[in-house]
Enzyme design. Structure first.
Site, PDB file in Angstrom:
ATOM      1  N   HIS B 513       0.890  -1.022   0.244  1.00  0.00           N
ATOM      2  CA  HIS B 513       0.127   0.041  -0.027  1.00  0.00           C
ATOM      3  C   HIS B 513       0.889   1.232  -0.023  1.00  0.00           C
ATOM      4  CE1 HIS B 513      -2.824  -2.968   2.323  1.00  0.00           C
ATOM      5  NE2 HIS B 513      -2.680  -3.214   0.793  1.00  0.00           N
TER       6      HIS B 513
HETATM    7  C1  LIG Z   1       0.171  -8.900  -2.473  1.00  0.00           C
HETATM    8  C2  LIG Z   1      -0.824  -7.761  -2.310  1.00  0.00           C
HETATM    9  C3  LIG Z   1      -1.865  -7.818  -1.646  1.00  0.00           C
HETATM   10  C4  LIG Z   1      -2.688  -6.632  -1.937  1.00  0.00           C
HETATM   11  N1  LIG Z   1      -3.941  -6.647  -0.968  1.00  0.00           N
HETATM   12  C5  LIG Z   1      -4.751  -5.742  -0.984  1.00  0.00           C
HETATM   13  C6  LIG Z   1      -5.823  -5.783  -0.413  1.00  0.00           C
HETATM   14  O1  LIG Z   1      -6.230  -6.533   0.430  1.00  0.00           O
HETATM   15  N2  LIG Z   1      -7.012  -4.487  -0.468  1.00  0.00           N
HETATM   16  C7  LIG Z   1      -6.401  -3.494  -1.126  1.00  0.00           C
HETATM   17  O2  LIG Z   1      -7.202  -2.550  -1.259  1.00  0.00           O
HETATM   18  N3  LIG Z   1      -5.315  -3.510  -2.206  1.00  0.00           N
HETATM   19  C8  LIG Z   1      -4.531  -4.504  -1.832  1.00  0.00           C
HETATM   20  N4  LIG Z   1      -3.432  -4.347  -2.694  1.00  0.00           N
HETATM   21  C9  LIG Z   1      -3.159  -3.497  -3.587  1.00  0.00           C
HETATM   22  C10 LIG Z   1      -3.842  -3.526  -4.900  1.00  0.00           C
HETATM   23  O3  LIG Z   1      -3.643  -4.628  -5.501  1.00  0.00           O
HETATM   24  C11 LIG Z   1      -3.320  -2.228  -5.741  1.00  0.00           C
HETATM   25  O4  LIG Z   1      -3.749  -1.517  -4.916  1.00  0.00           O
HETATM   26  C12 LIG Z   1      -4.085  -2.154  -7.315  1.00  0.00           C
HETATM   27  O5  LIG Z   1      -3.625  -3.327  -7.947  1.00  0.00           O
HETATM   28  C13 LIG Z   1      -3.614  -0.885  -7.793  1.00  0.00           C
HETATM   29  O6  LIG Z   1      -3.890  -1.023  -9.245  1.00  0.00           O
HETATM   30  P1  LIG Z   1      -2.747  -0.198 -10.206  1.00  0.00           P
HETATM   31  O7  LIG Z   1      -3.564  -0.368 -11.554  1.00  0.00           O
HETATM   32  O8  LIG Z   1      -2.484   1.136  -9.870  1.00  0.00           O
HETATM   33  O9  LIG Z   1      -1.501  -0.919 -10.130  1.00  0.00           O
HETATM   34  P2  LIG Z   1      -1.462  -2.542 -10.544  1.00  0.00           P
HETATM   35  O10 LIG Z   1      -2.692  -3.079 -10.382  1.00  0.00           O
HETATM   36  O11 LIG Z   1      -0.442  -3.266  -9.856  1.00  0.00           O
HETATM   37  O12 LIG Z   1      -0.991  -2.514 -12.193  1.00  0.00           O
HETATM   38  C14 LIG Z   1       0.276  -1.839 -12.610  1.00  0.00           C
HETATM   39  C15 LIG Z   1       0.650  -2.568 -13.870  1.00  0.00           C
HETATM   40  O13 LIG Z   1       1.627  -1.848 -14.404  1.00  0.00           O
HETATM   41  C16 LIG Z   1       2.660  -2.429 -15.057  1.00  0.00           C
HETATM   42  N5  LIG Z   1       3.838  -1.530 -15.226  1.00  0.00           N
HETATM   43  C17 LIG Z   1       4.561  -1.079 -14.314  1.00  0.00           C
HETATM   44  N6  LIG Z   1       5.585  -0.140 -14.696  1.00  0.00           N
HETATM   45  C18 LIG Z   1       5.588  -0.205 -16.186  1.00  0.00           C
HETATM   46  C19 LIG Z   1       6.095   0.265 -17.543  1.00  0.00           C
HETATM   47  N7  LIG Z   1       7.082   0.944 -17.205  1.00  0.00           N
HETATM   48  N8  LIG Z   1       5.749  -0.215 -18.657  1.00  0.00           N
HETATM   49  C20 LIG Z   1       4.452  -0.884 -18.738  1.00  0.00           C
HETATM   50  N9  LIG Z   1       3.985  -1.520 -17.611  1.00  0.00           N
HETATM   51  C21 LIG Z   1       4.274  -1.232 -16.687  1.00  0.00           C
HETATM   52  C22 LIG Z   1       2.672  -3.575 -13.711  1.00  0.00           C
HETATM   53  O14 LIG Z   1       3.297  -4.616 -14.712  1.00  0.00           O
HETATM   54  C23 LIG Z   1       1.449  -3.830 -13.635  1.00  0.00           C
HETATM   55  O15 LIG Z   1       0.992  -4.885 -14.267  1.00  0.00           O
HETATM   56  C24 LIG Z   1      -2.370  -5.487  -2.502  1.00  0.00           C
HETATM   57  C25 LIG Z   1      -1.375  -5.698  -3.528  1.00  0.00           C
HETATM   58  C26 LIG Z   1      -0.428  -6.748  -3.344  1.00  0.00           C
HETATM   59  C27 LIG Z   1       0.761  -6.769  -4.101  1.00  0.00           C
END
Ligand SMILES: Cc1cc2nc3c(=O)[nH]c(=O)nc-3n(C[C@H](O)[C@H](O)[C@H](O)COP(=O)(O)OP(=O)(O)OC[C@H]3O[C@@H](n4cnc5c(N)ncnc54)[C@H](O)[C@@H]3O)c2cc1C
Ligand code: SF4
Lengths: 258, 586
Positions: B513
């Protein structure tokens, strides 16, 4: 089985890399769903047999050390009986041993505890160097005996010193060249890695060579890789005594499983 | 030389939770959308099949779904007088790589923030007086009421299982009475409760609290979402967080959006394409393209009318710094915005050991638990306590995976026969109460580029300078003490309260987080994006995800990330597309 390595063989050789699944090329998807339902295959396990990483002397050290960390006792088999040495051997021979996923670029320097692992040694190198160093230390102190040749009490004393970081892990012998510039990590670093790996080998799925006959899972009552617990959600406070199941099923289901 | 490709309307950097939402909404609005994801394609039957998904070593300990530090990591130090060193393997947090992002391997503990969380500075100062000079806490520039419809939208997309506590101002029995008013109940009833959380609920009630089933992105029954995608009932398999769900029961981009999105002809996804930077025109006020590299090392320039950074918290900030967009934050002068207001989460726990009660920890799901919210945000009077903020307490029953979970009482040796005996004795009969606390933002907690260490492309790594403040330690200790009181009321043999002592460390897993670094707000001098997550400097550039949190609240972030994303995309559709340019005048 065909002669060539399947995706799962490679995966099970150590740390899994999805990228070796034949999809390591950049790809474009559009206008359709790209998946084919039901193509997944079940994994095959680590084969018993010759050591792939440890020398015989190293294996003797690991056998002895893990037998003190998780001993065989009135509660049942310990780490050695569970096959943790085989587990570790295969792990260190694979991508984990080589620290393939780790950031291993310099410059190298000692950090604070909160900055984590800063040794130049990969896990495989760390074991190699640490075992040599500890055995040398034992030989000096106990008239030529290696760690494995000591009594259980003596081994516990040495392990406690290692745990507390009291032994310096010197990069001795021919390996010193390969790790030139590395500061010898303190022995507590090695202990933490060894204990973590021992727990992994004792409690991971048996396909990796440890947790033989699921002795780790049986010890605590973990039913393993079961997929559906819905019938048990409402059974509050009941001891369920479910026989453990691994990814390849249960020993009784599959004669070939070691 | 990068090969220049034909332009698209929208380019998304990353293809996780936020990107999937943006792509679905904007393709439905008729735009051509392209997503660039650095990781590989992933789908349920191929990658998370129940014949092998439940493998603790492979997924948790060999980290096979997570980002590889060999390719991307950061350097870390607790304070500015230290030398930052690389995080050589993952520990404290586990960022994702691959289609679906961390949406694949999250737990699914899905919360809304409190109304007061969005006005953290003005609310706390009105009630308690001026905040310490070191705190850079600020209001978000958006209110809970404005976000409510978008929280609702994300919860119905995901099929959250839960019990409302406040519907349109009417408090609901059995729900969380402290939550902000919601328009309607959750789409699904709570998960069935297992024994540990049930014992916690009784003790919490006995000690004067109002326990409720935690909202979960694990299905309590079969559910078809508004896009027509169907999820299956959760089987309580206990391999949830850090694992993919083989059962279509955990909400993820794969199980809620992709079956619809992937069929649309105006959507394209390119996997294993890593975006290296965002390019602007000579005025610096318009983003023209992104440059990306594929696995064979070929570089491409992809022009787009609009660019959304959806790469996860710290990666968005890293890309901004590498692209030279926005003024980098300088902790000495306090000026600049990119990298400012990094925050995190502070967690602790109390193990509750029984002799006579079989807890069966392995009958679990990621969001399965009972919580109380009395000590979150400003739900309680902080007068005389010496801190602001708070967190929830919960008794989760997420898993019983034994490499990770083998609780032992205080004073147990760390190895040997006594350790083994303690593990064997306590595994089935221990429950845990967790505290999940807010972290405020501070002048000296920030992100910038490392002067020494380089990534696989030879570029500076991101540098994280971070420690918990006194505010966080006092708050977390207070939460741990409350948890210990309830633990005692559960009448166990003994308890073990594990406070969060000392400096923040990147070694043990805490939470993924991570927040801040491109904060949202009302003032371009203290925020990088406006309330619609639109860059103040470059109005066709948008930043999604927790990078925009000005500080962290006492809940898991993704409910709020989902709501902010839907709110931003709505503004793009209703305001920006009609008149491209700044949607808020600075
Ligand atoms: C183990 C774990 C448990 C979690 N549990 C919870 C929970 O219970 N409750 C909760 O609210 N949240 C939880 N979270 C957090 C939640 O998963 C994230 O808040 C959410 O996925 C964020 O979405 P996002 O789109 O910002 O990032 P993500 O879903 O992580 O997606 C980002 C994507 O961007 C890609 N990327 C990064 N850099 C580049 C680049 N330069 N070029 C191309 N692609 C790139 C990555 O490969 C990834 O696929 C948890 C996270 C983890 C890791
Ligand atoms: S606990 Fe439920 S939602 Fe989580 S992985 Fe297992 S079946 Fe899926």
């Amino acid at each position: 089985m065909s002669g060539s390595l399947s995706r799962r063989d490679l995966v099970l050789a150590g740390a899994a890399f999805i990228s070796i699944s034949g999809r390591s090329q950049a790809r474009t998807y559009g206008g359709a769903v790209p998946w084919t339902p039901g193509i997944a295959d079940a994994p095959r396990g680590v084969a018993e047999g010759e050591l792939k990483f440890f020398t015989a002397a190293e294996a003797a050290f690991v056998d002895a050390a893990v037998a003190r960390l998780i001993p065989a006792d009135h509660l049942g088999p310990g780490a050695k009986e569970a096959g943790v040495t085989t587990f570790l051997d295969r792990q260190l021979a694979g991508p984990y041993g080589r620290a393939e996923r780790w950031y291993m670029q310099g410059p190298w320097q000692d950090g604070t505890k909160s900055q984590g692992y800063q040794s130049r040694l990969s896990p495989a190198e760390l074991y190699r160097v640490a075992i040599k160093s500890i055995d040398q230390h034992c030989r000096q102190r106990f008239s030529g005996k290696t760690f494995a040749q000591l009594s259980a009490d003596q081994q516990d004393r040495i392990l406690t010193e290692i745990e507390k970081g009291k032994l310096k892990i010197e990069d001795i012998g021919p390996h010193a060249v390969a790790i030139e510039g590395a500061k010898g990590p303190h022995s507590d670093t090695f202990f933490a890695v060894l204990m973590q790996n021992t727990i992994e080998g004792f409690f991971s799925d048996p396909i990796y060579g440890g947790n033989r006959d699921m002795v780790g899972w049986k010890l605590i009552g973990f039913p393993g890789a079961r997929y559906d617990y819905r019938p048990y959600v409402g059974r509050h406070g009941e001891k369920l005594d479910l026989a453990p199941v691994g990814i390849r099923g249960r020993p009784a289901w599959n004669d070939q499983q070691s | 030389m990068a090969k220049k490709l034909p332009a698209v309307d929208v380019a998304l950097v990353g293809f996780g939770w936020t990107a999937a939402i943006v792509a679905e909404e904007l393709t439905a609005a008729g735009l051509d959308v392209l997503a660039l994801e650095r990781g590989a394609w992933r789908d349920t039957p191929t990658d998370f099949a129940v014949t092998f998904a439940q493998d603790e070593l492979r997924y948790m300990w060999r980290r096979s779904l997570f980002q590889e530090p060999a390719r991307q990591t950061l350097t870390f130090r607790n304070s500015m007088d230290q030398t930052a060193l690389p995080m050589r393997h993952l520990g404290s947090f586990l960022p994702a790589t691959g289609v679906g992002g961390a949406g694949i391997h999250w737990n699914g503990q899905n919360w809304r923030f409190l109304p007061t969380d969005f006005v953290a500075r003005s609310h706390n100062e009105a009630r308690y007086g001026t905040l310490p000079e070191s705190m850079t806490v600020q209001d978000w520039g958006v209110t809970y009421d404005e976000l409510e419809p978008y929280y609702d939208k994300f919860e119905y997309l995901c099929g959250i299982s839960g019990k409302a506590g406040n519907i349109k101002g009417r408090i609901q029995d059995g729900g969380n009475p402290f939550e902000g008013p919601r328009a309607r109940d959750y789409p699904n009833p709570p998960l069935d409760m297992v024994y540990g959380p049930t014992l916690f609920a009784a003790a919490a009630r006995e000690t004067g609290h109002k326990p409720f089933p935690c909202p979960a992105a694990n299905m309590s029954r079969a559910y078809t979402n508004p896009l027509g995608v169907t999820l299956a009932p959760c089987s309580y398999c206990g391999f949830c967080e850090k694992f993919g769900c083989g059962n279509y029961s955990k909400s993820s981009p794969q199980t809620t959006i992709l079956p619809v999105l992937m069929r649309r002809n105006n959507f394209e996804l390119r996997t294993q394409c890593e975006v290296l930077r965002v390019n602007c025109d000579s005025s610096g006020k318009r983003a023209t393209s992104v440059t990306y590299i594929d696995t064979e090392g070929r570089e491409f320039e992809q022009p787009a009318e609009m660019i959304f950074l959806c790469a996860f918290a710290q990666h968005n900030v890293h890309l901004l710094l590498l692209s030279g967009i926005g003024k980098p934050y300088d902790p000495k002068s306090g000026e600049g915005v990119v990298g400012r207001n990094y925050a995190y989460q502070i967690v602790s726990s109390v193990d509750v050991f029984f002799d006579d009660k079989i807890i069966n920890p392995f009958v679990g799901a990621g969001g399965l638990g009972v919580g109380i919210d009395e000590y979150n945000g400003d739900n309680f009077d902080h007068g005389g306590l010496g801190f602001i903020g708070g967190g929830y307490l919960a008794c989760w029953n997420t898993h019983g995976r034994p490499i990770e979970l083998h609780p032992t009482p205080k004073g147990t040796p760390k190895w040997g026969s006594k350790w083994k005996e303690a593990v064997a004795r306590n595994y089935l009969t221990t429950a845990t109460i967790s505290t999940h606390g807010a972290v405020m933002s501070y002048r000296t907690n920030y992100l910038d580029l490392d002067p020494t260490y380089r990534d696989a492309h030879g570029r500076p790594l991101l540098r994280l300078t971070f420690d918990f403040g006194d505010n966080e330690h006092r708050m977390s200790d207070y939460l741990t003490d409350r948890a210990a009181e309830i633990a005692k009321a559960m009448k166990p043999r003994e308890i073990h309260a594990k406070k969060r002592n000392g400096h923040y460390s990147v070694v043990p897993y805490q939470t993924t987080h991570n927040t801040g670094g491109a904060a949202m707000g009302t003032d371009p001098r203290t925020s990088f994006v406006n309330r619609y997550l639109q860059s103040w400097d470059v109005p066709n550039l948008f930043v999604m995800g927790s990078s925009v949190f000005p500080q962290n609240a006492g809940y898991n972030p993704t409910g709020t990330i989902g709501a902010l994303t839907y709110a931003a995309v709505d503004a793009v559709k209703n305001i920006y597309l009609k008149n491209p340019g700044p949607m808020v005048q600075a």
